[in-house]
Design a protein around this motif. Structure first.
Motif, PDB file in Angstrom:
ATOM      1  N   ASP A 298       5.806  10.837  -8.647  1.00  0.00           N
ATOM      2  CA  ASP A 298       4.975  12.019  -8.854  1.00  0.00           C
ATOM      3  C   ASP A 298       3.513  11.670  -8.611  1.00  0.00           C
ATOM      4  OD1 ASP A 298       6.974  13.977 -10.105  1.00  0.00           O
ATOM      5  OD2 ASP A 298       7.227  12.225 -11.377  1.00  0.00           O
ATOM      6  N   ILE A 299       2.827  12.525  -7.877  1.00  0.00           N
ATOM      7  CA  ILE A 299       1.383  12.350  -7.707  1.00  0.00           C
ATOM      8  C   ILE A 299       0.689  13.050  -8.873  1.00  0.00           C
ATOM      9  CG2 ILE A 299      -0.617  12.773  -6.236  1.00  0.00           C
ATOM     10  CD1 ILE A 299       1.211  12.754  -3.840  1.00  0.00           C
ATOM     11  N   TYR A 300       0.081  12.262  -9.751  1.00  0.00           N
ATOM     12  CA  TYR A 300      -0.636  12.847 -10.885  1.00  0.00           C
ATOM     13  C   TYR A 300      -2.020  13.333 -10.457  1.00  0.00           C
ATOM     14  CZ  TYR A 300      -2.224  13.587 -15.650  1.00  0.00           C
ATOM     15  OH  TYR A 300      -2.692  14.165 -16.802  1.00  0.00           O
ATOM     16  N   SER A 301      -2.679  12.514  -9.641  1.00  0.00           N
ATOM     17  CA  SER A 301      -4.006  12.912  -9.155  1.00  0.00           C
ATOM     18  C   SER A 301      -4.350  12.100  -7.921  1.00  0.00           C
ATOM     19  CB  SER A 301      -5.077  12.697 -10.230  1.00  0.00           C
ATOM     20  OG  SER A 301      -5.177  11.316 -10.554  1.00  0.00           O
ATOM     21  N   GLY A 302      -5.293  12.629  -7.137  1.00  0.00           N
ATOM     22  CA  GLY A 302      -5.825  11.877  -6.006  1.00  0.00           C
ATOM     23  C   GLY A 302      -5.127  12.157  -4.691  1.00  0.00           C
ATOM     24  N   GLU A 303      -5.070  11.138  -3.852  1.00  0.00           N
ATOM     25  CA  GLU A 303      -4.616  11.268  -2.469  1.00  0.00           C
ATOM     26  C   GLU A 303      -3.110  11.481  -2.391  1.00  0.00           C
ATOM     27  OE1 GLU A 303      -8.093   8.190  -0.861  1.00  0.00           O
ATOM     28  OE2 GLU A 303      -6.031   7.504  -1.152  1.00  0.00           O
ATOM     29  N   ASP A 304      -2.690  12.248  -1.379  1.00  0.00           N
ATOM     30  CA  ASP A 304      -1.255  12.472  -1.232  1.00  0.00           C
ATOM     31  C   ASP A 304      -0.622  11.345  -0.418  1.00  0.00           C
ATOM     32  OD1 ASP A 304      -1.603  13.002   1.530  1.00  0.00           O
ATOM     33  OD2 ASP A 304      -1.881  15.139   1.167  1.00  0.00           O
ATOM     34  N   PHE A 305       0.674  11.472  -0.165  1.00  0.00           N
ATOM     35  CA  PHE A 305       1.417  10.395   0.495  1.00  0.00           C
ATOM     36  C   PHE A 305       0.956  10.147   1.926  1.00  0.00           C
ATOM     37  CE2 PHE A 305       4.724  12.065  -2.553  1.00  0.00           C
ATOM     38  CZ  PHE A 305       4.660  10.990  -3.424  1.00  0.00           C
ATOM     39  N   GLU A 306       0.350  11.144   2.551  1.00  0.00           N
ATOM     40  CA  GLU A 306      -0.136  10.977   3.914  1.00  0.00           C
ATOM     41  C   GLU A 306      -1.543  10.390   3.959  1.00  0.00           C
ATOM     42  OE1 GLU A 306       1.763  11.498   6.404  1.00  0.00           O
ATOM     43  OE2 GLU A 306       3.372  12.757   5.617  1.00  0.00           O
ATOM     44  N   GLN A 307      -2.244  10.392   2.829  1.00  0.00           N
ATOM     45  CA  GLN A 307      -3.652   9.982   2.804  1.00  0.00           C
ATOM     46  C   GLN A 307      -3.863   8.554   2.314  1.00  0.00           C
ATOM     47  OE1 GLN A 307      -4.948  13.174   0.238  1.00  0.00           O
ATOM     48  NE2 GLN A 307      -5.842  14.326   1.947  1.00  0.00           N
ATOM     49  N   VAL A 308      -2.986   8.064   1.461  1.00  0.00           N
ATOM     50  CA  VAL A 308      -3.197   6.727   0.909  1.00  0.00           C
ATOM     51  C   VAL A 308      -3.080   5.674   2.005  1.00  0.00           C
ATOM     52  CG1 VAL A 308      -2.480   7.241  -1.457  1.00  0.00           C
ATOM     53  CG2 VAL A 308      -0.751   6.633   0.253  1.00  0.00           C
ATOM     54  N   ASP A 309      -3.658   4.522   1.746  1.00  0.00           N
ATOM     55  CA  ASP A 309      -3.608   3.423   2.704  1.00  0.00           C
ATOM     56  C   ASP A 309      -2.176   2.943   2.893  1.00  0.00           C
ATOM     57  OD1 ASP A 309      -5.029   1.315   4.294  1.00  0.00           O
ATOM     58  OD2 ASP A 309      -4.040   0.027   2.818  1.00  0.00           O
ATOM     59  N   GLU A 310      -1.402   2.927   1.794  1.00  0.00           N
ATOM     60  CA  GLU A 310      -0.014   2.479   1.863  1.00  0.00           C
ATOM     61  C   GLU A 310       0.702   2.936   0.599  1.00  0.00           C
ATOM     62  OE1 GLU A 310       2.537  -1.648   2.695  1.00  0.00           O
ATOM     63  OE2 GLU A 310       0.478  -1.772   1.962  1.00  0.00           O
ATOM     64  N   SER A 311       1.969   3.286   0.741  1.00  0.00           N
ATOM     65  CA  SER A 311       2.791   3.582  -0.432  1.00  0.00           C
ATOM     66  C   SER A 311       4.254   3.401  -0.055  1.00  0.00           C
ATOM     67  CB  SER A 311       2.546   5.006  -0.948  1.00  0.00           C
ATOM     68  OG  SER A 311       2.883   5.974   0.026  1.00  0.00           O
ATOM     69  N   PHE A 312       5.023   2.824  -0.968  1.00  0.00           N
ATOM     70  CA  PHE A 312       6.449   2.665  -0.714  1.00  0.00           C
ATOM     71  C   PHE A 312       7.223   2.610  -2.025  1.00  0.00           C
ATOM     72  CE2 PHE A 312       4.568  -1.639  -0.294  1.00  0.00           C
ATOM     73  CZ  PHE A 312       5.264  -2.354  -1.258  1.00  0.00           C
ATOM     74  N   PHE A 313       8.526   2.855  -1.903  1.00  0.00           N
ATOM     75  CA  PHE A 313       9.460   2.878  -3.035  1.00  0.00           C
ATOM     76  C   PHE A 313      10.652   2.008  -2.673  1.00  0.00           C
ATOM     77  CE2 PHE A 313      13.540   4.460  -4.463  1.00  0.00           C
ATOM     78  CZ  PHE A 313      13.388   4.543  -5.838  1.00  0.00           C
ATOM     79  N   GLY A 314      11.337   1.486  -3.669  1.00  0.00           N
ATOM     80  CA  GLY A 314      12.554   0.742  -3.404  1.00  0.00           C
ATOM     81  C   GLY A 314      13.319   0.469  -4.676  1.00  0.00           C
ATOM     82  N   TYR A 315      14.445  -0.210  -4.505  1.00  0.00           N
ATOM     83  CA  TYR A 315      15.183  -0.625  -5.699  1.00  0.00           C
ATOM     84  C   TYR A 315      15.773  -2.009  -5.497  1.00  0.00           C
ATOM     85  CZ  TYR A 315      19.862   0.528  -3.729  1.00  0.00           C
ATOM     86  OH  TYR A 315      21.010   0.568  -2.976  1.00  0.00           O
ATOM     87  N   MET A 316      15.955  -2.693  -6.628  1.00  0.00           N
ATOM     88  CA  MET A 316      16.538  -4.030  -6.674  1.00  0.00           C
ATOM     89  C   MET A 316      17.804  -3.989  -7.525  1.00  0.00           C
ATOM     90  SD  MET A 316      13.052  -6.256  -7.324  1.00  0.00           S
ATOM     91  CE  MET A 316      12.263  -5.018  -8.351  1.00  0.00           C
ATOM     92  N   LEU A 317      18.718  -4.925  -7.284  1.00  0.00           N
ATOM     93  CA  LEU A 317      19.900  -5.106  -8.115  1.00  0.00           C
ATOM     94  C   LEU A 317      19.958  -6.557  -8.559  1.00  0.00           C
ATOM     95  CD1 LEU A 317      22.589  -3.083  -6.114  1.00  0.00           C
ATOM     96  CD2 LEU A 317      21.675  -2.517  -8.372  1.00  0.00           C
ATOM     97  N   ARG A 318      20.266  -6.771  -9.851  1.00  0.00           N
ATOM     98  CA  ARG A 318      20.324  -8.129 -10.385  1.00  0.00           C
ATOM     99  C   ARG A 318      21.486  -8.257 -11.358  1.00  0.00           C
ATOM    100  NH1 ARG A 318      14.133 -10.154 -11.624  1.00  0.00           N
ATOM    101  NH2 ARG A 318      13.075  -8.793 -10.153  1.00  0.00           N
ATOM    102  N   ASP A 319      21.883  -9.494 -11.570  1.00  0.00           N
ATOM    103  CA  ASP A 319      22.749  -9.809 -12.701  1.00  0.00           C
ATOM    104  C   ASP A 319      21.865  -9.987 -13.927  1.00  0.00           C
ATOM    105  OD1 ASP A 319      24.944  -9.753 -11.041  1.00  0.00           O
ATOM    106  OD2 ASP A 319      24.863 -11.910 -10.622  1.00  0.00           O
ATOM    107  N   ALA A 320      22.447  -9.790 -15.091  1.00  0.00           N
ATOM    108  CA  ALA A 320      21.653  -9.774 -16.319  1.00  0.00           C
ATOM    109  C   ALA A 320      20.955 -11.104 -16.585  1.00  0.00           C
ATOM    110  CB  ALA A 320      22.541  -9.402 -17.505  1.00  0.00           C
ATOM    111  N   GLU A 321      21.561 -12.217 -16.168  1.00  0.00           N
ATOM    112  CA  GLU A 321      20.999 -13.532 -16.510  1.00  0.00           C
ATOM    113  C   GLU A 321      20.049 -14.084 -15.451  1.00  0.00           C
ATOM    114  OE1 GLU A 321      24.679 -14.185 -14.064  1.00  0.00           O
ATOM    115  OE2 GLU A 321      24.087 -12.899 -15.745  1.00  0.00           O
TER     116      GLU A 321
END
Length: 735
Positions: free
Chosen positions: A571-594
């Motif tokens: 969610d963009i709370y304030s400021g530049e949108d996704f097209e204006q920022v210098d860089e933005s990315f999302f992802g996910y990781m998977l791990r074992d608990a230990e």
């Protein structure tokens, strides 16, 4: 330039070009450097193939070291490890406080600060405190070095991601092959791929060219390079010229957004007007296309000055039509005129001159046709036009028709070219079942006819539920990203979302959240800056300004999730949108608990995608638990418009639930559909995930062609095999 091309090849193909200018070191002096290169790659989840490791071992050490440095920079950026991922709570996910306790501590600290005490007391007297005014809220309280010291090393696990880099040819040869693949793609490219095509087109303008460039946006990018090199332009509609003008001005070649046309040099104006004149002279009826983009044509005319070039009178006619001085009826108006007279048969017959438009209008025509005779006439027109329709349009209609059964989805989901989505009630009557079945058979027969004979077809079962990439705009750039509608398994105990952004000019606050819904799409709970902890997991803390870049994480224990759906969002709370920022990315990781490790560990990253789009709320994907308790990722690549500021998961949870319900009610067309059609002409069909021995007996490698379709290229394929993975899955779409 060579290094830039090398980088493009690695990103697009996961193949590494090896320089040809430096000869092999017969003593194998590069072996030590190659092994070190391989070890460094493994730390970020990549590895050299055996063939590539052997090739590099025979090169001079300095060649290997230079190549390793460049490649490591490239793969780190692919996976998101090129930036430092800090968190607000230094030992996250341990010791994340209760939200209200955390807020009270921040208020107490502010009251103890002489500079902020008076302002906080004034706010308290009004009954509320703005968290953003508290000096210790929203900013890092420790260095990245402190973060590293607070976490143990990651313990290697069998489930860690390993992406293999394979041996490629010389950089120029690989760049030429990549150019031909992108320029000749039968599906529209995404924004990032179009930018890469522009680089490659400039480099390859004097080399081999694709037989055709089917996608108009790609053609505009290639034409810009050809114009700069003085080569002939590839134009067959007036809109091709308009797209080229947009490309020359750095504008939007898709024509979705208005372009501010730049002043053009006289030689460029002459070339553009000459091309436009030739198109209209050859087919005056194409003037009818001008009306669809009347305003852009008017603005372009102010830059081209067609009145200064009387030798190209046909080009001047285009601008006369745009200004309304000359009438040229559009094809669509002729169709609408017939439909207005309830002449469905006449409309269908007229549309056979534009087969693609006929297929896009087929549902409407069949719904409008009253009586079996008229429906038969429409179906007969579709059968005659089918061989002349683009393959992706055939498949798009196939996906549409399979979702038009009686009793199907009661909602319509609309997704525009930029990923904006909305839902409305489906008030259309269903297609008659006999009509639907006949259409499905027609479309499958036409697709089967166009598919090349695969020879020995080898398929990784994991790829079967990947949606066909009918448009590159349905997939964001990144690592492990699949087209919208795809389903992929999620194996692991801990699921961790991550998000990074770096503002350009003004203070920008992005918020990572995760919404948990039950089987009826009702809210169970959420994790965000307003709910730092829940039974399911923890939020890493709110960062509210990112001049040097900032990250947020959400850690989830999949076994503890009380709902059926997990929906991460940015969610963009304030400021530049996704097209204006210098860089933005999302992802996910998977791990074992230990496994422990830092909040961000590149070896555990399963997916990383750039955040780009028009809305203020990004929905990259969702996770669903099936009846057996197994989790699957469902790829969305969507944006909600949201509010201009202060977007929060609490405020948009109903919109997200409605959108998700509508999307999951639809059945996308997947790789499974095409592999089943290809199996009809395959000599042999095998399922193989590349982990075990080859899918044929030892010593009996197929003599004929082999086609492999999977998530990654495995070792053990015979030379000359055709390999289709997510990086080039668009090549599976028939022309």
């Amino acid at each position: 330039m060579v290094h830039a091309l090398e980088r493009l090849v690695v990103r697009h193909t996961h193949r590494l070009p090896v320089p040809t200018a430096v000869g092999r070191d017969g003593a194998g002096g590069g072996a030590v450097a190659a092994r070190r290169f391989d070890a460094a790659l493994m730390s970020v989840g990549f590895k050299l193939s055996a063939e590539l490791l052997e090739e590099l071992s025979g090169r001079a050490p300095e060649t290997v070291v230079a190549l390793a440095a460049r490649t490591l920079d490239t793969v780190r950026e692919i996976v998101g490890d090129h930036v430092r991922h800090n968190v607000y709570f230094v030992d996250f996910p341990a010791h994340v406080p209760d939200t209200l306790d955390f807020w009270r501590e921040r208020v107490a600290e502010a009251l103890g600060d002489e500079k902020s005490r008076a302002g906080v007391l004034e706010q308290l007297s009004d009954g509320a405190v703005d968290l953003l005014t508290l000096p210790s809220y929203g900013t890092y309280r420790h260095t990245y070095a402190d973060l590293l010291a607070a976490h143990d090393e990651l313990i290697a696990a069998a489930g860690d991601r390993i992406t293999v880099l394979h041996l490629a040819g010389a950089p120029d040869d690989e760049a030429a092959a990549l150019y031909l693949a992108l320029a000749g793609s039968v599906t529209p490219l995404g924004e990032d791929d179009l930018k890469d095509l522009a680089v490659l087109a400039g480099h390859c303008v004097d080399g081999p060219q694709p037989e055709t460039i089917p996608v108009r946006e790609s053609r505009a990018v290639v034409n810009r390079a050809r114009l700069a090199a003085g080569a002939d332009l590839l134009l067959d509609t007036v809109t091709d010229v308009l797209r080229l003008a947009c490309a020359l001005s750095g504008g939007d070649v898709t024509l979705r957004e208005p372009t501010r046309f730049r002043a053009l040099s006289r030689p460029v104006r002459r070339a553009v007007l000459a091309g436009l004149d030739a198109v209209v002279a050859a087919a005056p009826a194409k003037l009818a296309d001008v009306a669809a983009h009347r305003e852009p044509w008017k603005r372009l005319g102010e830059r081209l000055h067609p009145h200064e070039y009387p030798r190209w009178p046909h080009a001047a006619e285009v601008f006369a039509v745009a200004r309304g001085e000359r009438r040229a009826r559009s094809f669509d108006s002729l169709v609408e005129e017939r439909l207005g007279r309830n002449d469905v048969t006449g409309a269908a017959e007229l549309l056979t001159a534009a087969p693609g438009r006929l297929f896009r209008a087929l549902d409407r025509l069949l719904r409008t046709a009253d009586g079996p005779e008229r429906r038969e006439a429409v179906l007969a027109a579709a059968e005659r036009a089918a061989p002349h329709v683009a393959g992706r349009v055939v498949l798009s209609l196939r996906e549409h028709v399979q979702n038009r059964a009686d009793g199907g989805a009661k909602q319509r989901v609309f997704v525009n070219r930029t990923g904006g989505a909305w839902v409305t009630a489906d008030t259309r009557p269903p297609l008659p079942e006999d009509v639907r079945e006949r259409l499905l058979a027609l479309l499958d027969d036409e697709t089967r006819r166009r598919l090349p004979a695969p020879g020995h077809l080898v398929v990784d079962p994991a790829v079967l539920d990947v949606a066909l990439p009918l448009s590159g705009r349905a997939t964001a750039a990144g690592l492990g990203v699949l087209p919208r509608g795809s389903v992929s398994p999620v194996d692991g105990e801990l699921l961790r979302f991550f998000m990074y952004w770096k503002q350009t000019r003004r203070s920008t606050d992005y918020d990572l959240s995760a919404l948990i819904l039950d089987a009826d799409y009702e809210t169970v709970t959420w994790l965000s800056y307003t709910t730092l902890t829940a039974l399911e997991g923890e939020h890493s803390g709110d960062i509210t300004n990112a001049p040097d870049g900032a990250s947020e994480f959400i850690n989830l224990r999949l076994g503890a999730v009380r709902g059926t759906f997990l929906v991460p969002q940015v969610d963009i709370y304030s400021g530049e949108d996704f097209e204006q920022v210098d860089e933005s990315f999302f992802g996910y990781m998977l791990r074992d608990a230990e496994q422990a490790g830092r909040p961000f560990e590149p070896r555990t990253v399963r997916m990383k995608s750039d955040l780009r789009g028009p809305g203020r709320v990004a929905l990259p994907l969702a996770f669903q638990r099936d009846d057996d308790g197994r989790w699957h990722a469902r790829w969305l690549h969507l944006h909600l418009r949201g509010q201009p500021s202060a977007n929060r998961v609490e405020e948009n949870r109903v919109s997200v639930a409605v959108l998700l319900r509508g999307l999951l009610a639809r059945t996308p067309l997947t790789v499974r559909h095409l592999t089943e059609l290809m199996a009809d002409t395959a000599t042999t069909t095998s399922l193989w995930d590349g982990e075990a021995a080859a899918p044929w007996d030892e010593g009996t490698v197929p003599d004929g062609p082999v086609t492999y379709i999977g998530l990654e290229r495995p070792a053990g394929l015979p030379a000359g095999a055709r390999v289709l993975t997510p990086e080039n899955l668009r090549d599976l779409i028939p022309s």
